[in-house]
Design an enzyme around this catalytic site. Structure first.
Site, PDB file in Angstrom:
ATOM      1  N   GLY A   1       0.906  -1.170  -0.121  1.00  0.00           N
ATOM      2  CA  GLY A   1      -0.032   0.051  -0.168  1.00  0.00           C
ATOM      3  C   GLY A   1       0.865   1.153  -0.002  1.00  0.00           C
ATOM      4  O   GLY A   1       2.203   1.064   0.473  1.00  0.00           O
ATOM      5  N   CYS A   2       0.546   2.294  -0.443  1.00  0.00           N
ATOM      6  CA  CYS A   2       1.527   3.338  -0.896  1.00  0.00           C
ATOM      7  C   CYS A   2       0.751   4.683  -0.924  1.00  0.00           C
ATOM      8  O   CYS A   2      -0.465   5.021  -0.930  1.00  0.00           O
ATOM      9  CB  CYS A   2       2.353   3.153  -2.259  1.00  0.00           C
ATOM     10  SG  CYS A   2       3.092   1.637  -2.315  1.00  0.00           S
ATOM     11  N   GLY A   3       1.678   5.667  -0.644  1.00  0.00           N
ATOM     12  CA  GLY A   3       1.300   7.161  -0.890  1.00  0.00           C
ATOM     13  C   GLY A   3       1.987   7.697  -1.903  1.00  0.00           C
ATOM     14  O   GLY A   3       3.172   7.161  -2.223  1.00  0.00           O
TER      15      GLY A   3
END
Lengths: 364, 501
Positions: free
Chosen positions: A11-13
């Site tokens: 999951g990431c930004g």
């Protein structure tokens, strides 16, 4: 380790900024937008791509390469020397910081392919194609070497750490770019490996990606038909290679490439007038194996623009905003507001609907 | 003829306490098991365990069991080997059989497991989100050229061959009119229309009554050329050239003269009562270049409809398939060695060919290595028993699967393997009017429609759990399969990892 693929679960930004007039943007801005998204990462990967950072070498391919050990460097340099004129080589500037205790060897090379390189005997590849081949070769055949980026007047800076720590490590404050992208990563199963951080790049394409490519298996096999080698530790690279194939090799426009990668549903196509159905139907028929499925939001940058794209049912966030000549895209609106308190317009792009931003035509 | 000394395979047990002597079993048994002498008397030696009498006995008084006749144990000389030798010693002929191979060869589908999403990516709920199974069969160009017209609309400039649109990636496998009854053909074609898929006529031509279903029909041309004429070639959406059949690679279809009545005679264009024996090879195809000529002759005759080439999966299937694609075929139909048949020498059915799983993986790999995978669609067949088999075949690389036996089972077939006798008690694989009347095509179509609908729902559920919402994101995506208990080489050929990796 030579990069046996394991599913990249993260999951990431992410965030990106472009100045449509080509004005240079200090690195500080992009760092702010990604620092506020540290919550979306876990300190096991962060990175940046900047366009316009090497104006003095803008006609040369800038190879950013990491080496696990000295032997890898020697092998890669031997290959580069045989095939390229290297006009400048140096360590990528960095500083020791408390947050980044260890790192691989990090070098950059400004190069131009030789007119008398040995492969020309066998095949007339264009210089771009030869660079692609070089990247594939180094990544898959030279043990411990991995190309971060290979475009002109651009570069990727990435590693294991939070994105702002990586910025500090690479002394990013030295650079200015007309397009920046950044990424904070939350991997759950891959080892902290510098090559596994985003952005992923090829030539001047770069990708930061939040999500998981559930269609990786077929995307990879489709790309292999066109001699792309996807043997790295992550599935994000297929996104970069697919853009390269569709836009550079097949000559599709950015909009069409996005229509192929996040294709409209048959139900929606069927409702269009027949003359509009035809193209969409054919895109899905021809590029079905290239369609990206699974949750993703992705920022795709190239020397002339920035594209934001969501999966077909918007399973990951993406927000866009404009202010004056700048366009912002990020996983969270807060990221944009840190550097642009009053945007002219803020919107959440719909599922599968690309945000395509290009430099103004008069920008050289 | 020598005396039949082979013990009966089955034993018919009748509970005379509850039997009301209605004789319905006598009417229903088409194998002549029953006679009546004060009470129902079965002749065990004739029973094939087709279960017709069991299903139609109003009192539930009949039970068919295996004949417990004891044979002295031998792991080597199994009762099957002994019985076969007795039969041959008595009759001096090839043993014949129907349906697919029944020996316990490894079934690789049963050693592969699918993936599903957990936590890091969301599964998709097919009850709430679109889930796409639509599939187009046919040749696709390598890339697409698009221009923007004056009206701002996108226009494709790339020549595009006609495609066959399937709403589910499952078609009905070729089964000829002659081998199966007209009512079977009717059931298949009506279901194909209802669901939005196609049926393949098989090699016996197409009955006049079914020409109106052309949009849901692939017509077949086999070595016997039965029922082939210009109108027939153009009757469907594509033409399938049958080179081989999984159950009997290298052998043509054989339909005995007693099955050739008036309607079949007209459809096949042969005299009533003559044996319809397809030659083993096509006598105009002795090599790949001959196949190319036939493919293009058919294309010329049909204004360039897609041409499919059906082969049995034999050892060199990958190179053969590559040749077929390069010869101009738009579809390669792979029929695995477990595939069904109306009649085949038992020895061929049970011992020739290779499993569809391995053949499919090898062909898909080869076409990709050669960069021509987009030039033809792959149909996988040869014992697709469930939606799971279909899904696994698609993950290995098939564009669609074909079902023959599964469709017949949906129509009532009990897999008694007596198709070659023409006595099918369920009215499927027979031409006897009193038997064919047992299959109501309306009801048959409904059963087949239900089957395809069930499988489509199940495939959608599997796709959703895999986190993809279109079949093309799963097709050839072998990353979503894992092998259990398979050796390294088999995994390598299948292109999948072992479970745990």
């Amino acid at each position: 380790m030579n990069h046996l693929y394991q599913k990249d679960i993260s999951g990431c930004g992410l965030s990106g900024i472009i100045s449509t007039t080509g004005k240079l943007i200090p690195a500080e801005d992009i760092i702010k937008t990604i620092r506020i998204q540290n919550e979306r990462g876990n300190g096991l990967g962060g990175g940046f791509a900047g366009y316009g950072i090497y104006p003095e070498y803008k006609d040369y391919y800038a190879f950013h390469i990491m080496f696990d050990h000295e032997q890898a460097k020697q092998d890669a340099e031997a290959y580069l020397d045989d095939n390229y004129i290297v006009v400048r080589k140096e360590p990528i500037p960095h500083r020791r910081t408390a947050a980044i205790p260890t790192h691989p060897l990090l070098w950059r090379y400004f190069v131009k392919a030789r007119d008398n390189r040995p492969d020309l005997e066998l095949e007339e590849l264009s210089e771009d194609d030869f660079v692609v081949k070089t990247v594939m070769k180094i990544n898959s055949e030279i043990d411990g070497a991995y190309v971060f980026s290979s475009g002109k007047n651009m570069g990727a800076f990435k590693g294991v750490g939070f994105a702002d720590e990586i910025a500090d490590f690479f002394m990013l404050e030295q650079y200015q770019a007309y397009i920046w992208t950044a990424h904070n990563r939350f991997p759950t199963n891959t080892q902290g490996w510098w090559g596994g951080a985003h952005p992923f790049t090829l030539l001047d394409w770069s990708i930061v990606h939040n999500g998981e490519i559930s269609s990786y298996g077929i995307n990879k096999r489709y790309l292999e038909m066109f001699r792309y080698k996807c043997t790295l530790l992550t599935d994000t690279e297929v996104v970069a290679y697919l853009f390269d194939l569709l836009i550079r090799k097949h000559g599709l426009s950015a909009r069409l490439a996005c229509l192929a990668l996040a294709a409209p549903f048959w139900g929606d196509i069927d409702r269009l007038p027949e003359d509009e159905q035809q193209v969409l139907r054919q895109i899905r028929q021809v590029y079905g194996p290239a369609m990206l499925n699974g949750p993703f939001s992705v920022l795709f940058a190239h020397s002339r623009g920035l594209i934001g794209l969501n999966d077909r049912i918007k399973l990951r966030p993406l927000i866009a905003a404009t202010h004056d000549d700048r366009v912002y895209m990020a996983s969270e609106e807060s990221a944009i507001r840190t550097v642009c308190a009053k945007p002219d317009r803020v919107w959440a792009p719909r599922a599968g609907e690309p945000v395509i931003v290009e430099l103004n035509d008069d920008v050289i | 003829m020598l005396k039949n000394t082979t013990p009966a395979e089955f034993k018919v047990v009748i509970d005379h306490h509850i039997c009301r002597r209605c004789k319905r079993c006598l009417q229903n048994c088409s194998f002549g098991v029953y006679s009546f002498a004060d009470r129902v008397v079965p002749d065990n030696s004739k029973c094939v365990a087709c279960q017709r009498c069991v299903g139609y006995c109003p009192e539930g008084a009949i039970e068919i069991t295996s004949n417990p006749a004891a044979f002295k144990y031998s792991a080597n000389w199994t009762p099957e080997h002994r019985k076969n030798i007795w039969k041959q010693a008595e009759q001096g002929g090839m043993l014949l059989t129907g349906m697919g191979c029944d020996l316990p060869y490894p079934i690789l589908f049963d050693s592969m497991l699918l993936d599903a999403c957990q936590v890091t990516n969301p599964s998709i709920d097919p009850l709430r989100e679109p889930m796409e199974l639509r599939t187009y069969l046919g040749r696709k160009p390598d890339s697409l050229q698009v221009e923007t017209g004056k009206d701002g609309k996108l226009k494709s400039k790339t020549p595009f061959e006609p495609q066959i649109k399937l709403e589910v990636p499952i078609i009905f496998a070729p089964m000829s009119y002659g081998a199966v009854s007209l009512n079977t053909h009717k059931s298949l074609v009506m279901a194909a229309k209802e669901v939005g898929t196609v049926m393949n006529t098989g090699e016996g031509g197409l009955h006049k009554d079914l020409y109106s279903y052309g949009d849901n029909i692939i017509v077949q041309v086999a070595s016997g050329r039965f029922g082939v004429h210009a109108e027939y070639l153009d009757a469907g959406v594509a033409v399938d050239i049958k080179i081989g059949q999984g159950a009997k690679p290298g052998i043509g279809g054989h339909l005995p003269g007693e099955k050739i009545g008036m309607e079949i005679s007209k459809t096949r264009m042969i005299p009533i009562g003559t044996d319809a024996l397809s030659p083993a090879p096509h006598h105009d195809i002795y090599s790949i270049e001959d196949l190319r000529q036939l493919i293009y002759a058919i294309k010329e005759a049909t204004n360039y409809k897609p041409v499919s080439v059906k082969i049995a999966t034999v050892h060199n299937v990958a190179s053969i398939a590559s040749g077929i694609v390069r010869a101009g075929a738009d579809i390669v139909y792979l029929d695995g060695f477990r595939g069904g048949t109306g009649a085949s020498p038992t020895v061929i059915r049970n011992h020739v060919g290779i499993p569809i799983e391995l053949a499919l993986a090898a062909v898909d790999d080869r076409l990709r290595q050669e960069g021509i995978r987009n030039q033809a669609s792959i149909i996988a067949a040869g014992s697709i028993r469930s939606s799971a088999d279909a899904a696994k075949a698609i993950a290995l690389g098939a564009d669609a699967v074909a079902i023959g036996t599964a469709a017949l089972i949906a129509l009532g077939c009990r897999v008694c393997q007596m198709c070659y006798t023409g006595k099918c008690a369920w009215g499927i694989c027979t031409q006897k009017p009193e038997l064919t009347a047992r299959l109501d095509p309306e009801e048959g179509a409904e059963r087949l429609t239900n089957l395809l609908r069930s499988w489509a729902l199940e495939i959608k559920e599997m796709l959703g759990s895999l986190g993809v919402n279109a079949i093309e994101s799963f097709r050839g995506s072998r990353e979503r399969l894992r092998g259990v208990g398979l050796d390294k080489q088999t995994l390598d050929i299948l292109g999948i990892k072992p479970a745990g990796r």
